[in-house]
Design an enzyme around this catalytic site. Structure first.
Site, PDB file in Angstrom:
ATOM      1  N   CYS A 129      -6.807  -3.661  -6.509  1.00 29.65           N
ATOM      2  CA  CYS A 129      -7.266  -2.384  -7.078  1.00 29.65           C
ATOM      3  C   CYS A 129      -8.783  -2.241  -7.002  1.00 29.65           C
ATOM      4  CB  CYS A 129      -6.826  -2.265  -8.535  1.00 29.65           C
ATOM      5  SG  CYS A 129      -5.063  -2.480  -8.751  1.00 29.65           S
ATOM      6  N   LYS A 194      -3.251  -0.157 -19.832  1.00 29.90           N
ATOM      7  CA  LYS A 194      -2.329  -0.514 -18.760  1.00 29.90           C
ATOM      8  C   LYS A 194      -2.166  -2.026 -18.734  1.00 29.90           C
ATOM      9  CE  LYS A 194      -1.646  -0.085 -13.769  1.00 29.90           C
ATOM     10  NZ  LYS A 194      -2.124   0.513 -12.515  1.00 29.90           N
ATOM     11  N   GLU A 233      -9.660   0.073 -25.897  1.00 28.28           N
ATOM     12  CA  GLU A 233      -9.612   0.593 -24.523  1.00 28.28           C
ATOM     13  C   GLU A 233      -9.522   2.129 -24.530  1.00 28.28           C
ATOM     14  OE1 GLU A 233      -9.916  -0.521 -21.535  1.00 28.28           O
ATOM     15  OE2 GLU A 233      -9.378  -2.641 -21.433  1.00 28.28           O
ATOM     16  N   LYS A 248       0.807   2.434 -20.486  1.00 27.03           N
ATOM     17  CA  LYS A 248       1.728   2.107 -19.401  1.00 27.03           C
ATOM     18  C   LYS A 248       1.971   0.616 -19.345  1.00 27.03           C
ATOM     19  CE  LYS A 248       1.700   2.022 -14.441  1.00 27.03           C
ATOM     20  NZ  LYS A 248       0.898   2.122 -13.286  1.00 27.03           N
TER      21      LYS A 248
HETATM   22  C1  PBG Z   1      -1.812   1.662  -8.936  1.00 24.68           C
HETATM   23  C2  PBG Z   1      -0.629   2.002  -9.770  1.00 24.68           C
HETATM   24  C3  PBG Z   1       0.504   1.207 -10.084  1.00 24.68           C
HETATM   25  C4  PBG Z   1       1.377   2.042 -10.787  1.00 24.68           C
HETATM   26  C5  PBG Z   1       0.749   3.266 -10.926  1.00 24.68           C
HETATM   27  N1  PBG Z   1      -0.487   3.221 -10.313  1.00 24.68           N
HETATM   28  C6  PBG Z   1       0.865  -0.150  -9.683  1.00 24.68           C
HETATM   29  C7  PBG Z   1       0.116  -1.309 -10.152  1.00 24.68           C
HETATM   30  O1  PBG Z   1      -0.791  -1.237 -10.979  1.00 24.68           O
HETATM   31  O2  PBG Z   1       0.434  -2.362  -9.615  1.00 24.68           O
HETATM   32  C8  PBG Z   1       2.754   1.646 -11.284  1.00 24.68           C
HETATM   33  C9  PBG Z   1       3.710   2.778 -11.437  1.00 24.68           C
HETATM   34  C10 PBG Z   1       5.130   2.387 -11.569  1.00 24.68           C
HETATM   35  O3  PBG Z   1       5.502   1.193 -11.655  1.00 24.68           O
HETATM   36  O4  PBG Z   1       5.960   3.305 -11.571  1.00 24.68           O
HETATM   37  N2  PBG Z   1      -2.743   0.821  -9.465  1.00 24.68           N
END
Ligand code: PBG
Length: 323
Positions: A129, A194, A233, A248
């Site tokens: 990322c 996240k 955060e 998330k």
């Molecule tokens: C990108 C991103 C991810 C997801 C959304 N944006 C994957 C990750 O962080 O590896 C996951 C979405 C999903 O599992 O439906 N960074």
């Protein structure tokens, strides 16, 4: 200016997404966009979800709009040959994501809400990322690249850029770049909370973004971390200028959704991620049981305090009037 309260009020479509209390209005459908023509490829681990080229996606979304699905989030999927160490392809105005956004904005004006994922992982060779420098993800070298990607999406006409990378300080950098270039009505949806979760597996198939080495635990949150870190955060992102904060995954973190929505004064989103979607699709034996499971899950999101729900179930749920 960091905070522009008018961003979430800019169009009736944005106001409905954020403030209408119905589940139907809160839903966002994610899409995976690829180069080419006539491509409509179902993702094996996510039945009912497709990688689509621009031509097919425009038709699909025109249908969605007719069934009342007004909120759409885009993830770019790149061919290995387009990837490099700096994710440079992601910020080109000629990429399918940017093209599809432009076309949809022309076709639907302010009646559609368009959101785009801003991260490097789909465009870096190693699937990370951020920029990898001497084997570590270099936070501060990543920020300007994220800004380039976001500006390209803003030029195409998105309502919200969605920062999913989890680099420190990225919301402030994005806000400053958008301001500098005059995009004063482009919002930032931040993936504020996240976690480094095992529930993203099917997405990484869909987006071809599995890291070739290492994992995401040096930037995504530890699954054992407590409420105070989640709240910090989200609060940091709010001060840096996030218009919507997201938690998330969703299902294993509903308690966190409740705590964060109590603590921050901005709209809260949840991401009902790929692994959660695949579990339901594998467990439900027919449409009726799928409807019952999804209904139960979406009510739990609302009860926990989510204003906005990103879910792969959106198309079926809205087009079949489950809500
Ligand atoms: C990108 C991103 C991810 C997801 C959304 N944006 C994957 C990750 O962080 O590896 C996951 C979405 C999903 O599992 O439906 N960074």
């Amino acid at each position: 200016m960091n905070i522009r309260m008018r961003i979430n009020r800019w169009t009736e479509a944005r106001r409905t997404l954020i403030h209408d209390p119905s589940i139907r209005s809160s839903l966002i459908q994610p899409h995976f966009i690829v180069e080419g023509e006539g491509i409509n490829l179902e993702i094996e681990s996510m039945p009912g979800i497709f990688q689509q080229s621009v031509d097919i996606m425009v038709k699909t979304i025109a249908n969605d709009m007719k069934s009342g699905i007004h909120n759409h989030m885009f993830f770019p999927v790149l061919d290995a040959s387009e990837k490099d160490a700096m994710a440079s392809a992601a910020s080109s105005d000629e990429m399918p994501l940017q093209r599809v956004v432009k076309l949809l904005r022309q076709q639907f004006g302010d009646t559609i809400v368009l959101l785009s994922d801003v991260c490097l992982c789909t465009a870096t060779i190693d699937g990370h990322c951020g920029v990898v420098h001497e084997r570590v993800i270099d936070n501060d070298r990543t920020l300007p690249l994220l800004c380039e990607i976001a500006l390209s999406h803003a030029r195409a006409g998105v309502d919200y850029v969605c920062a999913s990378d989890m680099m420190d300080g990225r919301v402030l950098s994005l806000r400053e770049s958008l301001e500098r270039e005059g995009f004063t009505s482009t919002g930032i949806l931040s993936y504020s909370v996240k976690y480094a979760s095992a529930f993203y597996g099917p997405f990484r198939d869909a987006a071809a973004s599995t890291p070739t080495h290492g994992d995401r635990s040096s930037h995504q949150m530890d699954i054992r971390s407590g409420y105070s870190e989640a709240i910090l955060e989200a609060s940091l992102d709010v001060t840096e200028g996030a218009d919507i904060v997201m938690i998330k995954p969703a299902l294993a973190y509903l308690d966190v959704v409740r705590e964060v929505s109590n603590a921050v004064d901005r709209p809260v989103a949840v991401y009902n991620v790929s692994g959660e979607y695949s579990m339901v699709m594998a467990a439900a034996k027919d449409e009726h049981s799928r409807q019952k499971m999804v209904t139960e899950i979406f009510h739990s999101f609302k009860r926990a305090g989510a204003d906005v729900i990103v879910s792969y179930h959106t198309r079926e749920a809205v087009s079949k009037n489950w809500f």
